[in-house]
Motif scaffolding. Structure first.
Motif, PDB file in Angstrom:
ATOM      1  N   LEU A 195      28.615  46.303  47.446  1.00 57.96           N
ATOM      2  CA  LEU A 195      29.661  47.344  46.708  1.00 57.96           C
ATOM      3  C   LEU A 195      29.219  47.246  45.423  1.00 57.96           C
ATOM      4  O   LEU A 195      29.551  48.533  44.782  1.00 57.96           O
ATOM      5  CB  LEU A 195      31.043  46.642  47.137  1.00 57.96           C
ATOM      6  N   ILE A 196      29.067  46.137  44.897  1.00 57.09           N
ATOM      7  CA  ILE A 196      28.657  46.218  43.168  1.00 57.09           C
ATOM      8  C   ILE A 196      27.561  47.272  42.977  1.00 57.09           C
ATOM      9  O   ILE A 196      27.736  48.131  42.272  1.00 57.09           O
ATOM     10  CB  ILE A 196      28.477  44.930  42.945  1.00 57.09           C
ATOM     11  N   SER A 197      26.364  47.117  43.776  1.00 54.77           N
ATOM     12  CA  SER A 197      25.505  48.000  43.314  1.00 54.77           C
ATOM     13  C   SER A 197      25.554  49.539  43.838  1.00 54.77           C
ATOM     14  O   SER A 197      25.214  50.373  42.990  1.00 54.77           O
ATOM     15  CB  SER A 197      23.871  47.563  44.140  1.00 54.77           C
ATOM     16  N   TRP A 198      26.696  49.631  44.762  1.00 52.47           N
ATOM     17  CA  TRP A 198      26.893  51.138  45.205  1.00 52.47           C
ATOM     18  C   TRP A 198      27.845  51.778  44.007  1.00 52.47           C
ATOM     19  O   TRP A 198      27.544  53.019  43.731  1.00 52.47           O
ATOM     20  CB  TRP A 198      27.564  50.913  46.623  1.00 52.47           C
ATOM     21  N   ILE A 199      28.737  50.966  43.592  1.00 49.53           N
ATOM     22  CA  ILE A 199      29.701  51.631  42.653  1.00 49.53           C
ATOM     23  C   ILE A 199      28.967  51.609  41.171  1.00 49.53           C
ATOM     24  O   ILE A 199      29.030  52.714  40.784  1.00 49.53           O
ATOM     25  CB  ILE A 199      30.890  50.604  42.301  1.00 49.53           C
ATOM     26  N   ARG A 200      27.854  50.808  40.912  1.00 49.85           N
ATOM     27  CA  ARG A 200      27.271  50.956  39.780  1.00 49.85           C
ATOM     28  C   ARG A 200      26.092  52.217  39.726  1.00 49.85           C
ATOM     29  O   ARG A 200      26.194  52.900  38.822  1.00 49.85           O
ATOM     30  CB  ARG A 200      26.218  49.820  39.381  1.00 49.85           C
ATOM     31  N   ASN A 201      25.654  52.497  40.921  1.00 49.36           N
ATOM     32  CA  ASN A 201      24.834  53.642  41.249  1.00 49.36           C
ATOM     33  C   ASN A 201      24.461  53.822  42.563  1.00 49.36           C
ATOM     34  O   ASN A 201      23.507  53.183  43.070  1.00 49.36           O
ATOM     35  CB  ASN A 201      23.186  53.430  40.202  1.00 49.36           C
ATOM     36  N   ASP A 257      18.506  52.344  51.395  1.00 51.24           N
ATOM     37  CA  ASP A 257      19.366  51.320  52.063  1.00 51.24           C
ATOM     38  C   ASP A 257      20.192  52.002  53.288  1.00 51.24           C
ATOM     39  O   ASP A 257      20.689  53.325  53.045  1.00 51.24           O
ATOM     40  CB  ASP A 257      20.455  51.058  51.121  1.00 51.24           C
ATOM     41  N   LYS A 258      20.136  51.411  54.411  1.00 51.78           N
ATOM     42  CA  LYS A 258      20.635  52.180  55.794  1.00 51.78           C
ATOM     43  C   LYS A 258      21.799  52.669  55.647  1.00 51.78           C
ATOM     44  O   LYS A 258      22.319  53.735  55.942  1.00 51.78           O
ATOM     45  CB  LYS A 258      20.375  51.158  56.917  1.00 51.78           C
ATOM     46  N   GLN A 259      23.067  51.869  55.321  1.00 50.72           N
ATOM     47  CA  GLN A 259      24.367  52.128  55.345  1.00 50.72           C
ATOM     48  C   GLN A 259      24.573  53.171  54.245  1.00 50.72           C
ATOM     49  O   GLN A 259      25.234  54.268  54.363  1.00 50.72           O
ATOM     50  CB  GLN A 259      25.060  50.922  54.887  1.00 50.72           C
ATOM     51  N   ALA A 260      23.885  53.035  53.291  1.00 49.18           N
ATOM     52  CA  ALA A 260      24.019  54.007  51.985  1.00 49.18           C
ATOM     53  C   ALA A 260      23.570  55.428  52.393  1.00 49.18           C
ATOM     54  O   ALA A 260      24.218  56.464  52.172  1.00 49.18           O
ATOM     55  CB  ALA A 260      23.074  53.601  50.617  1.00 49.18           C
ATOM     56  N   LYS A 298      26.041  64.919  51.576  1.00 42.58           N
ATOM     57  CA  LYS A 298      24.896  64.501  50.585  1.00 42.58           C
ATOM     58  C   LYS A 298      25.916  64.966  49.346  1.00 42.58           C
ATOM     59  O   LYS A 298      25.263  65.365  48.306  1.00 42.58           O
ATOM     60  CB  LYS A 298      23.769  65.418  50.694  1.00 42.58           C
ATOM     61  N   GLN A 299      27.143  64.566  49.334  1.00 41.50           N
ATOM     62  CA  GLN A 299      27.854  64.518  47.942  1.00 41.50           C
ATOM     63  C   GLN A 299      27.257  63.422  46.951  1.00 41.50           C
ATOM     64  O   GLN A 299      27.263  62.399  47.535  1.00 41.50           O
ATOM     65  CB  GLN A 299      29.222  64.675  48.050  1.00 41.50           C
ATOM     66  N   GLN A 300      27.347  63.520  45.669  1.00 42.86           N
ATOM     67  CA  GLN A 300      27.012  62.360  45.053  1.00 42.86           C
ATOM     68  C   GLN A 300      28.150  61.738  44.505  1.00 42.86           C
ATOM     69  O   GLN A 300      28.967  62.344  43.521  1.00 42.86           O
ATOM     70  CB  GLN A 300      25.905  62.691  43.773  1.00 42.86           C
ATOM     71  N   MET A 301      28.333  60.443  44.714  1.00 39.26           N
ATOM     72  CA  MET A 301      29.538  59.618  44.107  1.00 39.26           C
ATOM     73  C   MET A 301      28.912  59.340  42.681  1.00 39.26           C
ATOM     74  O   MET A 301      27.993  58.955  42.407  1.00 39.26           O
ATOM     75  CB  MET A 301      29.826  58.416  44.948  1.00 39.26           C
ATOM     76  N   PRO A 302      29.884  59.600  41.635  1.00 36.32           N
ATOM     77  CA  PRO A 302      29.477  59.350  40.269  1.00 36.32           C
ATOM     78  C   PRO A 302      28.979  57.722  39.946  1.00 36.32           C
ATOM     79  O   PRO A 302      29.490  56.915  40.711  1.00 36.32           O
ATOM     80  CB  PRO A 302      30.553  59.607  39.395  1.00 36.32           C
ATOM     81  N   SER A 303      28.132  57.337  39.076  1.00 42.57           N
ATOM     82  CA  SER A 303      28.080  56.107  38.755  1.00 42.57           C
ATOM     83  C   SER A 303      28.820  55.638  37.613  1.00 42.57           C
ATOM     84  O   SER A 303      29.551  56.249  37.075  1.00 42.57           O
ATOM     85  CB  SER A 303      26.685  55.919  38.073  1.00 42.57           C
ATOM     86  N   PHE A 304      29.172  54.297  37.820  1.00 42.56           N
ATOM     87  CA  PHE A 304      30.152  53.509  37.023  1.00 42.56           C
ATOM     88  C   PHE A 304      29.469  52.242  36.418  1.00 42.56           C
ATOM     89  O   PHE A 304      29.106  51.272  37.184  1.00 42.56           O
ATOM     90  CB  PHE A 304      31.361  53.009  37.848  1.00 42.56           C
ATOM     91  N   ALA A 305      29.534  52.113  34.897  1.00 40.53           N
ATOM     92  CA  ALA A 305      28.936  50.895  34.159  1.00 40.53           C
ATOM     93  C   ALA A 305      29.967  50.084  34.300  1.00 40.53           C
ATOM     94  O   ALA A 305      30.427  49.756  33.182  1.00 40.53           O
ATOM     95  CB  ALA A 305      28.357  51.522  32.972  1.00 40.53           C
ATOM     96  N   PHE A 306      30.285  49.599  35.367  1.00 42.77           N
ATOM     97  CA  PHE A 306      31.455  48.319  35.429  1.00 42.77           C
ATOM     98  C   PHE A 306      30.790  47.028  35.578  1.00 42.77           C
ATOM     99  O   PHE A 306      29.426  46.966  36.169  1.00 42.77           O
ATOM    100  CB  PHE A 306      32.460  48.488  36.433  1.00 42.77           C
ATOM    101  N   SER A 307      31.267  46.137  34.779  1.00 51.19           N
ATOM    102  CA  SER A 307      30.870  44.565  35.124  1.00 51.19           C
ATOM    103  C   SER A 307      31.071  44.226  36.496  1.00 51.19           C
ATOM    104  O   SER A 307      31.843  44.752  37.311  1.00 51.19           O
ATOM    105  CB  SER A 307      31.677  43.593  34.251  1.00 51.19           C
ATOM    106  N   ASP A 308      30.285  43.168  36.833  1.00 52.51           N
ATOM    107  CA  ASP A 308      30.735  42.478  38.108  1.00 52.51           C
ATOM    108  C   ASP A 308      32.113  42.146  38.257  1.00 52.51           C
ATOM    109  O   ASP A 308      32.661  42.356  39.363  1.00 52.51           O
ATOM    110  CB  ASP A 308      29.967  41.189  38.454  1.00 52.51           C
TER     111      ASP A 308
END
Ligand code: HEC
Ligand code: HEC
Ligand code: HEC
Ligand code: HEC
Ligand code: HEC
Ligand code: HEC
Length: 431
Positions: A87-93, A102-105, A114-124
């Motif tokens: 989840l952390i890597s997904w939400i970051r990018n 990544d299979k699930q991704a 194939k819509q792209q979810m925006p990236s978020f520069a959040f801490s862990d």
């Protein structure tokens, strides 16, 4: 001139008063806290969860809700679907993950055109708190978690303003309890205060020298229990309480047993027979599937509702209650309208299938009722009268052929009614 002995008495009474007040005030605070927390997050909301909630509302709610698809998928129980590092890597990018194969991704990306979810520069920590928030919301009942934030579509916004209708009953109950307890505490405080005042006055009187006979008696008076229960006032109050309890039991009995014609309880979901059986002409036995087959007619399970409501009116708060029941794996708690006492036996299929009697004969114009009520009296007299008047539906039923012949030979011309076939015998309806 207050003696040492009575000083002790006061400190005891005052201590009692004080402890009651503290217990009461802490109770009141606890109650308030739990009320104000309702509807924000379920259960114990730590600082993490709250911070996560804010982040979620500001960054994710425009595309995600917990319980329904908005732009992106519903995020209910996402912590079970994916591990935290994922989840952390997904939400970051998320696109980086998709590119990495990544299979699930890849699967979820394709599923959402194939819509792209925006990236978020959040801490862990920040992402963990968002996940915790989603986890807490997933545990909450569906109807209370309708999303409010962002540009969620009109319907969800409406769901939020309409509010969960059922909740208000529970709240009212909570407040009633609260008021009741407050009243009891107030009463106790008043009694203690009065005792203190009475003692003060007695002590004052005792200090006076020129007392008369009556006053002396009053001052010297001791508590005497036999006087208390012999007192007229106490007897009247006890009698009154006893009477109220009896009345309550009597009401409970008649309503509980359900012999009350016109009984129309409020149901947990605003389900309307007028709409379903009337306007949309859904057959009774589409929902009450066992009514032609067995003794009792069943109340449909939430799954039957889902045959249609997985598509129809999904965003209605009333329909959300069905979803909630299914997710919690709990039946919807419909309030029973008709209820014969246990010692009598009634069989639906005997009447509907064998007897060919319409539902409406006994239940009235159900297809025009918004809320079901008990149309017939459901008394023994009502059952037996109909058995006396109704000729048996013998046509095409081989079982009856011989009986009809026998009956006609014995009673020339008289109709072969249910009663004449034994339908008025006690044992037919009583075990
Ligand atoms: C602009 C819309 C948008 C925003 C904002 C957004 N997402 Fe997404 N999200 C998507 C879409 C669309 C998908 C589906 C996958 C795809 O197409 O990339 C998705 C997928 C996901 C998934 C995977 C769901 C699954 O079922 O596997 C998670 C988890 C997720 N988002 C979390 C978040 C979080 C947390 C935030 C806020 C920090 C957020 N998203 C903000 C659009 C968005
Ligand atoms: C779409 C499903 C559905 C259809 C169609 C339907 N019912 Fe119902 N019925 C229910 C549900 C759900 C309840 C329980 C809630 C309530 O009492 O309103 C119920 C309750 C009842 C009750 C009261 C049961 C009790 O608690 O004693 C009766 C009587 C009844 N239905 C008769 C009928 C008849 C007659 C028809 C056809 C004209 C019909 N129903 C059609 C779903 C349905
Ligand atoms: C055969 C299809 C069907 C089944 C089964 C069904 N419904 Fe419905 N229901 C409908 C239709 C059609 C509407 C009307 C939708 C509209 O007004 O646009 C409706 C409307 C409703 C509404 C009103 C929603 C609103 O906000 O206007 C409620 C509540 C509801 N149904 C509850 C139930 C429940 C509870 C069950 C299961 C016992 C059930 N329904 C089973 C077709 C069905
Ligand atoms: C001869 C009268 C009669 C007819 C006809 C009849 N019912 Fe009933 N119904 C009753 C009685 C009496 C009860 C209460 C039964 C009990 O409490 O055991 C009842 C109860 C119910 C209940 C509540 C669940 C239960 O079994 O207790 C439903 C639902 C119901 N009826 C639906 C129907 C439907 C649908 C039809 C038509 C297909 C129908 N009934 C025809 C008399 C009738
Ligand atoms: C609207 C008329 C009507 C009402 C009201 C009615 N019944 Fe009946 N009942 C019938 C008919 C008609 C039959 C015969 C069905 C058949 O076997 O052909 C029957 C049959 C029966 C039987 C089977 C009798 C036998 O000889 O085997 C029982 C038991 C019974 N009813 C119980 C009840 C009870 C209990 C009630 C009241 C809660 C009730 N009925 C209300 C019409 C009615
Ligand atoms: C057709 C069905 C039927 C038959 C036949 C029948 N009863 Fe009942 N009886 C009922 C029902 C339904 C109730 C519950 C409703 C009520 O209390 O009025 C009941 C209630 C009673 C009660 C409880 C008292 C009351 O009124 O609440 C007694 C006692 C009783 N029956 C005795 C008998 C005896 C004795 C016979 C035989 C002469 C008999 N019943 C025949 C259906 C029947």
């Amino acid at each position: 001139m207050i003696s040492c002995k009575s000083n002790k008495k006061y400190s005891f009474l005052l201590a009692l008063l004080f402890s009651f007040l503290t217990v009461f005030s802490s109770f009141a605070q606890g109650e308030q806290a739990s009320v104000s927390q309702d509807g924000v997050t379920a259960g114990a909301a730590g600082p993490d969860v709250q911070a996560g909630g804010t982040l979620f509302k500001n960054n994710c709610a425009s595309c995600h809700a917990i319980n329904e698809k908005v732009v992106g998928p519903a995020l209910r129980d996402i912590h079970k679907k994916h591990k935290l590092p994922w989840l952390i890597s997904w939400i970051r990018n998320s696109s980086k993950m998709v590119q990495s194969g990544d299979k699930q991704a890849v699967q979820i990306f394709n599923e959402y055109d194939k819509q792209q979810m925006p990236s978020f520069a959040f801490s862990d920590e920040e992402i963990t708190s968002i996940v915790k928030y989603i986890e807490a919301e997933s545990a909450a009942p569906v109807a209370t978690t309708a999303p409010t934030g962002g540009n969620a579509n009109d319907q969800t916004a409406q769901a939020a303003t309409d509010g969960p209708g059922g909740e208000s009953i529970g709240d009212a109950g909570k407040y009633l309890n609260f008021i009741l307890i407050a009243l009891i505490v107030l009463l106790i405080v008043m009694v203690i205060t009065l005792l203190i005042i009475a003692n003060l006055m007695k002590d004052y009187l005792r200090g006076k020298k020129d007392l008369e006979g009556n006053d002396i008696e009053l001052v010297e008076q001791r508590w005497d229990f036999s006087k208390v229960y012999k007192s007229r006032a106490v007897q009247v109050i006890a009698g009154l309480i006893f009477f109220c309890v009896l009345l309550d039991i009597a009401i409970e009995e008649t309503y509980g047993v359900g012999l009350s014609q016109g009984y129309q309880p409020r149901q947990p979901i605003a389900f309307s027979h007028k709409l379903h059986a009337g306007e949309h002409q859904i057959n009774c036995n589409y929902c009450h599937t066992s009514v032609y087959k067995s003794a009792s007619a069943n109340i449909p399970s939430a799954n039957i509702c889902m045959n249609c409501h997985s598509q129809i009116k999904k965003d209605s708060p009333e329909i959300q209650k069905i979803y909630s029941a299914i997710e919690k794996n709990k039946p919807i708690e419909w309030v029973r309208v008709h209820n014969l006492p246990d010692f009598s036996y009634f069989n639906h299929s005997q009447h509907t299938k064998v007897g060919g009697i319409e539902c409406q004969t006994c239940h009235g114009p159900i297809e025009s009722m918004n809320v079901v009520y008990q149309y017939s009296p459901l008394t023994m007299g009502w059952c037996i009268n109909c058995h006396r008047e109704t000729p048996l539906n013998t046509e095409g039923n081989k079982y009856y052929d011989n009986l009809v012949k026998l009956h006609d030979e014995a009673n020339k011309g008289a109709a072969f009614t249910v009663a004449s076939n034994g339908g008025a015998e006690c044992s037919k309806c009583h075990y």
